[in-house]
Design a protein around this motif. Structure first.
Motif, short mmCIF file in Angstrom:
data_model
loop_
_atom_site.label_atom_id
_atom_site.label_comp_id
_atom_site.label_asym_id
_atom_site.label_seq_id
_atom_site.Cartn_x
_atom_site.Cartn_y
_atom_site.Cartn_z
N ALA A 267 0.85 -1.19 0.00
CA ALA A 267 0.00 0.00 0.00
C ALA A 267 0.88 1.23 0.00
CB ALA A 267 -0.92 0.01 1.22
N ILE A 268 0.60 2.15 -0.91
CA ILE A 268 1.31 3.43 -0.96
C ILE A 268 0.33 4.51 -0.53
CG2 ILE A 268 2.57 5.08 -2.39
CD1 ILE A 268 3.14 2.79 -4.35
N ILE A 269 0.65 5.18 0.58
CA ILE A 269 -0.19 6.27 1.07
C ILE A 269 0.38 7.57 0.52
CG2 ILE A 269 -1.08 7.45 3.10
CD1 ILE A 269 -0.75 4.84 4.64
N GLY A 270 -0.48 8.33 -0.16
CA GLY A 270 -0.02 9.50 -0.90
C GLY A 270 0.24 9.12 -2.33
N GLY A 271 -0.66 8.31 -2.88
CA GLY A 271 -0.40 7.62 -4.14
C GLY A 271 -0.38 8.47 -5.39
N HIS A 272 -0.78 9.75 -5.29
CA HIS A 272 -0.73 10.59 -6.49
C HIS A 272 0.51 11.49 -6.51
CE1 HIS A 272 -1.90 13.96 -9.24
NE2 HIS A 272 -2.18 12.93 -10.00
N GLY A 273 1.35 11.40 -5.51
CA GLY A 273 2.58 12.17 -5.55
C GLY A 273 3.50 11.71 -6.68
N LYS A 274 4.42 12.58 -7.06
CA LYS A 274 5.29 12.25 -8.20
C LYS A 274 6.12 11.00 -7.93
CE LYS A 274 5.78 16.99 -9.97
NZ LYS A 274 6.74 18.09 -10.28
N ILE A 275 6.70 10.90 -6.74
CA ILE A 275 7.48 9.71 -6.40
C ILE A 275 6.58 8.49 -6.33
CG2 ILE A 275 8.84 8.59 -4.58
CD1 ILE A 275 9.97 11.41 -3.94
N ALA A 276 5.40 8.65 -5.71
CA ALA A 276 4.49 7.52 -5.54
C ALA A 276 4.02 6.96 -6.88
CB ALA A 276 3.30 7.95 -4.70
N LEU A 277 3.73 7.81 -7.84
CA LEU A 277 3.30 7.34 -9.15
C LEU A 277 4.41 6.52 -9.82
CD1 LEU A 277 1.48 10.54 -10.46
CD2 LEU A 277 0.39 8.35 -9.93
N LEU A 278 5.63 7.01 -9.73
CA LEU A 278 6.77 6.28 -10.30
C LEU A 278 6.99 4.96 -9.57
CD1 LEU A 278 9.13 9.36 -10.65
CD2 LEU A 278 8.18 8.05 -12.56
N SER B 290 4.15 8.02 1.62
CA SER B 290 4.72 9.00 0.69
C SER B 290 3.80 10.20 0.57
CB SER B 290 4.95 8.35 -0.68
OG SER B 290 5.70 9.20 -1.53
N ALA B 291 2.96 10.40 1.59
CA ALA B 291 2.02 11.51 1.57
C ALA B 291 2.63 12.75 2.20
CB ALA B 291 0.74 11.13 2.33
N PHE C 292 -5.09 8.02 -2.19
CA PHE C 292 -4.92 9.42 -2.53
C PHE C 292 -6.24 10.13 -2.28
CE2 PHE C 292 -6.10 6.86 -6.07
CZ PHE C 292 -7.10 7.56 -6.71
N ARG C 293 -6.21 11.44 -2.22
CA ARG C 293 -7.35 12.22 -1.74
C ARG C 293 -8.34 12.63 -2.83
NH1 ARG C 293 -7.65 17.95 -0.51
NH2 ARG C 293 -5.51 18.10 -1.25
N ASN C 294 -7.84 12.98 -3.99
CA ASN C 294 -8.68 13.59 -5.04
C ASN C 294 -9.13 12.53 -6.04
OD1 ASN C 294 -9.75 15.06 -7.18
ND2 ASN C 294 -8.25 16.70 -7.03
N GLU C 295 -10.43 12.30 -6.11
CA GLU C 295 -10.95 11.25 -7.00
C GLU C 295 -10.64 11.53 -8.46
OE1 GLU C 295 -15.57 12.90 -7.33
OE2 GLU C 295 -15.10 11.08 -6.21
N ASP C 296 -10.39 12.79 -8.81
CA ASP C 296 -10.06 13.12 -10.20
C ASP C 296 -8.74 12.49 -10.63
OD1 ASP C 296 -12.35 14.65 -10.30
OD2 ASP C 296 -11.33 16.56 -10.00
N ALA D 261 -9.08 8.15 -0.66
CA ALA D 261 -9.15 8.21 0.80
C ALA D 261 -8.37 9.42 1.28
CB ALA D 261 -8.57 6.94 1.41
N ASP D 262 -9.00 10.25 2.08
CA ASP D 262 -8.33 11.41 2.66
C ASP D 262 -7.77 11.00 4.02
OD1 ASP D 262 -7.45 13.82 3.59
OD2 ASP D 262 -9.36 14.89 3.33
N VAL D 263 -6.50 10.63 4.04
CA VAL D 263 -5.93 10.08 5.28
C VAL D 263 -5.88 11.12 6.40
CG1 VAL D 263 -4.60 8.29 4.10
CG2 VAL D 263 -3.54 10.53 4.51
N GLU D 264 -5.94 12.39 6.04
CA GLU D 264 -5.97 13.43 7.08
C GLU D 264 -7.23 13.30 7.94
OE1 GLU D 264 -5.59 18.30 7.56
OE2 GLU D 264 -5.92 17.42 5.58
N GLN D 265 -8.29 12.78 7.35
CA GLN D 265 -9.58 12.70 8.04
C GLN D 265 -9.87 11.32 8.62
OE1 GLN D 265 -11.03 15.58 8.35
NE2 GLN D 265 -9.63 16.57 6.90
#
Length: 220
Positions: free
Chosen positions: A5-16, A74-75, A32-36, A51-55
């Motif tokens: 599981a990668i938390i923060g999955g839309h970050g540049k490092i996470a995508l790679l 990686s969030a 990742f937070r933004n469904e878009d 998933a908004d892990v902050e919440q």
């Protein structure tokens, strides 16, 4: 092959990272937070989880992490708002560690930064202070868990091409100064750290350099 599981999955490092891990045959969940961003995450080969892990509290995080054998944090809040920086980079990170431990998942990789420490020396009036404080607190908490943890601590990030080569700061911390490293190489380092039991309990601080990543990780 594992389930990661990668938390923060839309970050540049996470995508790679997700793309590399999926190509290696791992099952990858990216939170990742933004469904878009779901299509971009899915394109890496990972399963997108909005998933908004902050919440999310520990039980909610536990539900999302069930069945994985490695968690990669990686969030980040992205700076600019000290309150949110503490909320994400410290508090949510700590909840993710607690959820990981509660589930009996042993392996946890924290993506931090070169020089992260409780005595980081960043002045309180510096815009980087909240991030330095939050990461120091999260890293320190991780060290006190029973998890098989590794802290990946890259130097200044670039969008350069991957080189496949790094240099790692020694355990005494006095033989390598912070420089820079490409995000692609950071992703490759994290992928190499996951199965590297010799890095359990280590903070791996690194720049781009001359040593092949696999060799450098093997020498930690």
């Amino acid at each position: 092959m594992g389930s990661i599981a990668i938390i923060g999955g839309h970050g540049k490092i996470a995508l790679l990272l997700a793309k590399q891990l999926a190509a290696q045959g791992h099952q990858v969940r990216s939170l990742f937070r933004n469904e878009d961003h779901a299509p971009e995450v899915a394109a890496t080969g990972a399963t997108p989880i909005v998933a908004d892990v902050e919440q999310l509290d520990v039980p909610a995080l536990s539900e999302l992490l069930k069945g994985v054998d490695t968690v990669v944090w990686s969030a980040g809040a992205g700076g600019g708002n000290p309150a949110r920086t503490y909320s994400v980079d410290r508090d949510a990170a700590i909840r993710s560690m607690n959820a990981t431990a509660e589930l009996g998942i042993e392996r946890y990789i924290m993506v931090s930064y070169f020089g992260a420490s409780t005595d980081h020396g960043v002045p309180e009036d510096n815009s980087f202070f909240a991030y330095a404080e939050a990461k120091a607190a999260a890293d320190q908490y991780l060290r006190g868990t029973g998890l098989k943890w590794t802290i990946a601590a890259p130097s200044s990030l670039t969008d350069g091409e991957p080189t496949g080569r790094i240099e790692i700061r020694g355990p005494q911390g006095d033989d390598l100064e912070s420089a820079s490293v490409s995000r692609a190489d950071v992703a490759a380092v994290v992928a190499a750290l996951i199965p590297a039991d010799n890095t359990i309990g280590a903070m791996v601080q690194f720049n781009n350099g001359e040593t092949p990543i696999a060799d450098a990780v093997a020498e930690v």
